[in-house]
Design a protein around this motif. Structure first.
Motif, short mmCIF file in Angstrom:
data_model
loop_
_atom_site.label_atom_id
_atom_site.label_comp_id
_atom_site.label_asym_id
_atom_site.label_seq_id
_atom_site.Cartn_x
_atom_site.Cartn_y
_atom_site.Cartn_z
N VAL A 1 35.69 28.40 37.07
CA VAL A 1 36.32 27.17 37.88
C VAL A 1 35.50 26.96 39.28
O VAL A 1 35.44 27.98 40.07
CB VAL A 1 37.80 27.08 38.18
CG1 VAL A 1 38.15 25.68 38.78
CG2 VAL A 1 38.36 27.18 36.64
N ILE A 2 34.76 26.03 39.17
CA ILE A 2 33.99 25.87 40.34
C ILE A 2 34.55 24.82 41.43
O ILE A 2 34.70 23.61 41.19
CB ILE A 2 32.42 25.13 39.88
CG1 ILE A 2 31.76 25.87 38.80
CG2 ILE A 2 31.60 25.12 41.28
CD1 ILE A 2 31.72 27.56 39.23
N ALA A 3 34.98 25.50 42.35
CA ALA A 3 35.77 24.70 43.53
C ALA A 3 35.10 25.18 44.76
O ALA A 3 35.83 26.05 45.60
CB ALA A 3 37.27 24.57 43.34
N GLY A 4 33.83 24.74 45.12
CA GLY A 4 33.38 25.35 46.38
C GLY A 4 32.88 26.76 46.13
O GLY A 4 31.51 26.86 46.26
N LYS A 5 33.37 27.56 45.66
CA LYS A 5 33.20 28.85 45.07
C LYS A 5 33.44 28.83 43.78
O LYS A 5 34.06 28.08 43.15
CB LYS A 5 33.72 30.03 45.90
CG LYS A 5 33.61 30.39 47.30
CD LYS A 5 32.33 30.93 47.57
CE LYS A 5 32.41 31.34 49.10
NZ LYS A 5 31.17 32.01 49.23
N SER A 6 32.79 29.79 43.15
CA SER A 6 33.08 30.09 41.62
C SER A 6 34.20 30.98 41.47
O SER A 6 34.02 32.31 41.93
CB SER A 6 31.90 30.72 40.62
OG SER A 6 32.27 30.89 39.36
N TYR A 7 35.24 30.40 40.78
CA TYR A 7 36.50 31.30 40.71
C TYR A 7 36.14 32.08 39.32
O TYR A 7 36.31 30.99 38.12
CB TYR A 7 37.80 30.80 40.87
CG TYR A 7 38.04 30.27 42.25
CD1 TYR A 7 38.84 31.22 43.11
CD2 TYR A 7 37.34 29.14 42.53
CE1 TYR A 7 38.76 30.90 44.44
CE2 TYR A 7 37.52 28.90 44.19
CZ TYR A 7 38.41 29.70 44.91
OH TYR A 7 38.35 29.32 46.40
N ASN A 8 36.25 33.46 38.97
CA ASN A 8 35.89 33.85 37.74
C ASN A 8 37.15 34.68 37.14
O ASN A 8 37.56 35.46 37.71
CB ASN A 8 34.75 34.66 37.82
CG ASN A 8 33.81 33.94 38.50
OD1 ASN A 8 32.89 32.85 38.12
ND2 ASN A 8 33.30 34.47 39.67
N LEU A 9 37.61 34.67 35.92
CA LEU A 9 38.65 35.41 35.17
C LEU A 9 38.26 35.64 34.04
O LEU A 9 37.98 34.74 33.18
CB LEU A 9 39.84 34.42 35.38
CG LEU A 9 40.99 35.42 34.81
CD1 LEU A 9 41.43 36.55 35.99
CD2 LEU A 9 42.18 34.34 34.35
N THR A 10 37.96 37.16 33.71
CA THR A 10 37.66 37.64 32.48
C THR A 10 38.96 37.97 31.72
O THR A 10 39.83 38.52 32.31
CB THR A 10 36.74 38.88 32.60
OG1 THR A 10 35.51 38.39 32.98
CG2 THR A 10 36.40 39.52 31.11
N VAL A 11 39.16 37.50 30.64
CA VAL A 11 40.29 37.78 29.73
C VAL A 11 40.13 38.46 28.58
O VAL A 11 39.15 38.32 27.82
CB VAL A 11 40.96 36.46 29.15
CG1 VAL A 11 41.96 36.95 28.11
CG2 VAL A 11 41.16 35.50 30.28
N SER A 12 40.55 39.90 28.49
CA SER A 12 40.14 40.83 27.43
C SER A 12 41.45 41.59 26.76
O SER A 12 41.93 42.42 27.74
CB SER A 12 39.12 41.88 27.93
OG SER A 12 38.83 42.94 26.97
N GLY A 13 41.85 40.98 26.05
CA GLY A 13 43.08 41.56 25.47
C GLY A 13 44.21 41.45 26.49
O GLY A 13 44.46 40.27 27.10
N SER A 14 44.78 42.42 26.83
CA SER A 14 45.97 42.39 27.93
C SER A 14 45.54 42.66 29.19
O SER A 14 46.37 42.86 30.19
CB SER A 14 47.42 43.27 27.56
OG SER A 14 46.54 44.74 27.65
N GLN A 15 44.14 42.59 29.57
CA GLN A 15 43.56 42.88 30.63
C GLN A 15 43.09 41.57 31.34
O GLN A 15 42.22 40.91 30.74
CB GLN A 15 42.44 44.07 30.58
CG GLN A 15 41.76 44.27 32.27
CD GLN A 15 40.79 45.60 31.99
OE1 GLN A 15 41.50 46.61 31.47
NE2 GLN A 15 39.65 45.30 32.11
N LEU A 16 43.32 41.46 32.63
CA LEU A 16 42.47 40.30 33.44
C LEU A 16 41.72 41.10 34.42
O LEU A 16 42.10 41.77 35.37
CB LEU A 16 43.51 39.20 33.90
CG LEU A 16 44.55 38.74 33.13
CD1 LEU A 16 45.52 37.89 33.92
CD2 LEU A 16 43.76 37.96 32.25
#
Length: 232
Positions: free
Chosen positions: A209-224
């Protein structure tokens, strides 16, 4: 939603009645996990609340600090309670509270929930009235990652994954959203138009999500895994 805990041994310094988790982010600290710990009443002490925040520090290690919030509707724990909680949940630079473990890797916050499939339980998309939302935003404790019937929300942007197709209905905000899988970055929205993308839901994928900075979230099974950067 309260997640009941019964992991503390008898005779430990503190006993936890229940806990809640808030996963949020800002440009300065990146992603952080705020844990709301309710301590069991033990005469003459009544039940009290401790707010413990876990984030990656400037050395890219995990660090715990306690938040002292101006919310008089709660009875707050004292310094002794906070020290006892830290001894209970913190092991070096890793936080473990019940089914949730948080750590840092290269400045990225990693949150693991066990058993698999319990992310929605740990980070529910709970309805809040307007006053509560405003208070949380002012205190920088507003949840920025939640799971609900409408899918996953990151920075309050909804992402829906159905039948291997990832999409977002959020196009009026002017934000840009994207997804990376297997090293390939694809746009999901360009600010005015939604651009659904086919992905393999069984493989890790990173939402942006780009809102001034890039907010990055990796979803891998039950891990964020969450981090904030200048670009995706």
């Amino acid at each position: 939603m309260l997640i009941l805990l019964s992991l503390l041994p008898t005779g430990s310094a503190v006993k936890l009645a229940d806990t809640q988790f808030t996963l949020s982010a800002n440009p300065q600290q990146g992603f952080k996990l705020l844990t709301w710990l309710t301590l069991t009443p033990e005469f003459p002490k009544e039940a009290r609340l401790v707010a413990a925040e876990f984030a990656c520090n400037v050395n890219k290690d995990g660090a715990l600090r306690f938040r002292h919030l101006n919310m008089p509707q709660y009875v707050w724990g004292n310094v002794e309670d906070e020290k006892a909680v830290a001894q209970q949940v913190l092991s070096k630079t890793r936080l473990t509270v019940g089914s949730v473990t948080a750590s840092c890797d290269g400045g990225k916050l990693i949150v693991q929930v066990t058993p698999p499939g319990e992310l929605a339980t740990a980070f529910p998309d709970l309805p809040l009235d307007a006053a509560a939302v405003e208070v949380r935003r002012n205190l920088d404790i507003s949840p920025d990652v939640t799971f609900g019937a409408g899918g996953l929300r990151v920075m309050r942007v909804p992402f829906n994954l159905k039948g291997g197709v990832l999409s977002t209905p959020e196009t009026a905000s002017g934000l840009a959203m994207g997804v990376t899988q297997l090293g390939v970055l694809k746009p999901l929205a360009n600010g005015t138009q939604a651009l659904p993308v086919s992905i393999n839901p069984n493989l890790p994928h990173t939402l942006h999500v780009i809102a001034g900075k890039s907010y990055n979230l990796t979803v891998s099974g039950s891990q964020l895994t969450g981090w904030v950067s200048d670009s995706p």
